[in-house]
Motif scaffolding. Structure first.
Motif, short mmCIF file in Angstrom:
data_model
loop_
_atom_site.label_atom_id
_atom_site.label_comp_id
_atom_site.label_asym_id
_atom_site.label_seq_id
_atom_site.Cartn_x
_atom_site.Cartn_y
_atom_site.Cartn_z
N GLN A 178 -1.87 -12.41 -28.56
CA GLN A 178 -3.08 -12.38 -29.39
C GLN A 178 -4.32 -12.69 -28.56
OE1 GLN A 178 -3.28 -11.25 -32.61
NE2 GLN A 178 -5.46 -11.28 -32.09
N MET A 179 -4.22 -13.65 -27.68
CA MET A 179 -5.34 -13.99 -26.80
C MET A 179 -5.72 -12.78 -25.95
SD MET A 179 -6.12 -14.93 -23.33
CE MET A 179 -4.52 -15.31 -22.69
N LEU A 180 -4.73 -12.08 -25.40
CA LEU A 180 -5.00 -10.89 -24.60
C LEU A 180 -5.59 -9.77 -25.46
CD1 LEU A 180 -1.81 -10.91 -22.34
CD2 LEU A 180 -4.16 -11.48 -21.66
N ARG A 181 -5.09 -9.63 -26.68
CA ARG A 181 -5.66 -8.63 -27.60
C ARG A 181 -7.12 -8.90 -27.90
NH1 ARG A 181 -3.87 -5.06 -30.75
NH2 ARG A 181 -4.95 -5.71 -32.64
N ASN A 182 -7.46 -10.17 -28.03
CA ASN A 182 -8.85 -10.54 -28.32
C ASN A 182 -9.78 -10.20 -27.16
OD1 ASN A 182 -8.02 -11.55 -30.78
ND2 ASN A 182 -7.96 -13.68 -30.10
N ASN A 183 -9.22 -10.10 -25.96
CA ASN A 183 -10.04 -9.85 -24.76
C ASN A 183 -9.91 -8.44 -24.21
OD1 ASN A 183 -11.08 -12.52 -24.61
ND2 ASN A 183 -9.10 -13.20 -23.82
N SER A 184 -9.03 -7.62 -24.80
CA SER A 184 -8.80 -6.28 -24.27
C SER A 184 -8.34 -5.34 -25.38
CB SER A 184 -7.73 -6.33 -23.18
OG SER A 184 -7.35 -5.03 -22.79
N ALA B 102 -1.14 -4.07 -27.30
CA ALA B 102 -0.59 -3.73 -28.62
C ALA B 102 -0.35 -4.98 -29.46
CB ALA B 102 0.73 -2.97 -28.44
N GLN B 103 -0.62 -4.86 -30.75
CA GLN B 103 -0.40 -5.98 -31.66
C GLN B 103 1.06 -6.39 -31.70
OE1 GLN B 103 -1.85 -5.33 -35.61
NE2 GLN B 103 -1.30 -7.38 -36.30
N ARG B 104 1.96 -5.39 -31.71
CA ARG B 104 3.40 -5.67 -31.73
C ARG B 104 4.01 -5.31 -30.38
NH1 ARG B 104 4.05 -3.60 -37.80
NH2 ARG B 104 2.80 -1.94 -36.94
N SER B 105 3.43 -5.83 -29.34
CA SER B 105 3.86 -5.52 -27.98
C SER B 105 5.33 -5.85 -27.76
CB SER B 105 3.01 -6.31 -26.99
OG SER B 105 3.53 -6.19 -25.69
#
Length: 186
Positions: free
Chosen positions: A122-128, A132-135
């Protein structure tokens, strides 16, 4: 090889034959059933780019994955941000092993990312926008790597040829993603 063919190739008939036979050998390896390749011990050498840790381990012998080795690999491929470990899908390791055989790579795999906790993902999703949400990283079914001594384009092509799961190519960051999900590429 015929004399005329040798003339056309500029006297490089031997080189041409090596390319043809080498290509046939690579093709045979690509088409060989996983069970046939699994008949011998399988080992990997890994270097984690974020922790500096190294691991060389035989993770399978014959048709059996070795539980103690898989546990050691799972600890090694933990979420380096949180320290949380998760079982790594042995299929991911088999993909890495087959890709290394196909490319002839001798160096260690450089690990960019393996298991990710949901919080890290989630932290990586917030920055990029590329996370994927369901990586599959959160399930231990994906890994991002380079193979020392092998161009990442070649690594990508070998992984694509296996048709064993997803393959992502990140040219600017110089790594390849492989996973054991459905066959797809980006």
């Amino acid at each position: 090889m015929c004399e005329q063919c040798d003339d056309i190739l500029g006297g490089h008939g031997h080189t041409r034959r090596r390319l043809v036979f080498g290509g046939a050998a690579a093709g045979a390896l690509l088409l060989a059933p996983a069970a046939a390749l699994a008949a011998r011990p399988r080992a990997l050498e890994l270097y984690h780019t974020h922790t500096g840790e190294k691991l060389r381990v035989t993770y399978a012998e014959g048709n059996h994955h070795l539980p103690d080795a898989l546990e050691e690999i799972s600890r090694f491929l933990r979420d380096f941000r949180s320290g949380e470990a998760h079982p790594i899908d042995p299929g991911v390791l088999d993909i890495l092993h087959r890709v290394q055989e196909l490319t002839g790579g001798r160096g260690p795999y450089e690990i960019i990312s393996a298991y990710r906790s949901p919080q890290t993902n989630q932290m990586l999703r917030n920055n990029s926008s590329g996370v994927a949400q369901r990586s599959l990283h959160m399930e231990g079914k994906a890994i991002d790597v380079r193979l020392r001594g092998v161009d990442t384009r070649q690594l990508r092509e070998a992984a694509l040829g296996l048709q064993a799961g997803g393959v992502g190519y990140y040219r600017d960051s110089d790594f390849v993603h492989v996973d054991t999900g459905r066959v797809r590429y980006w």
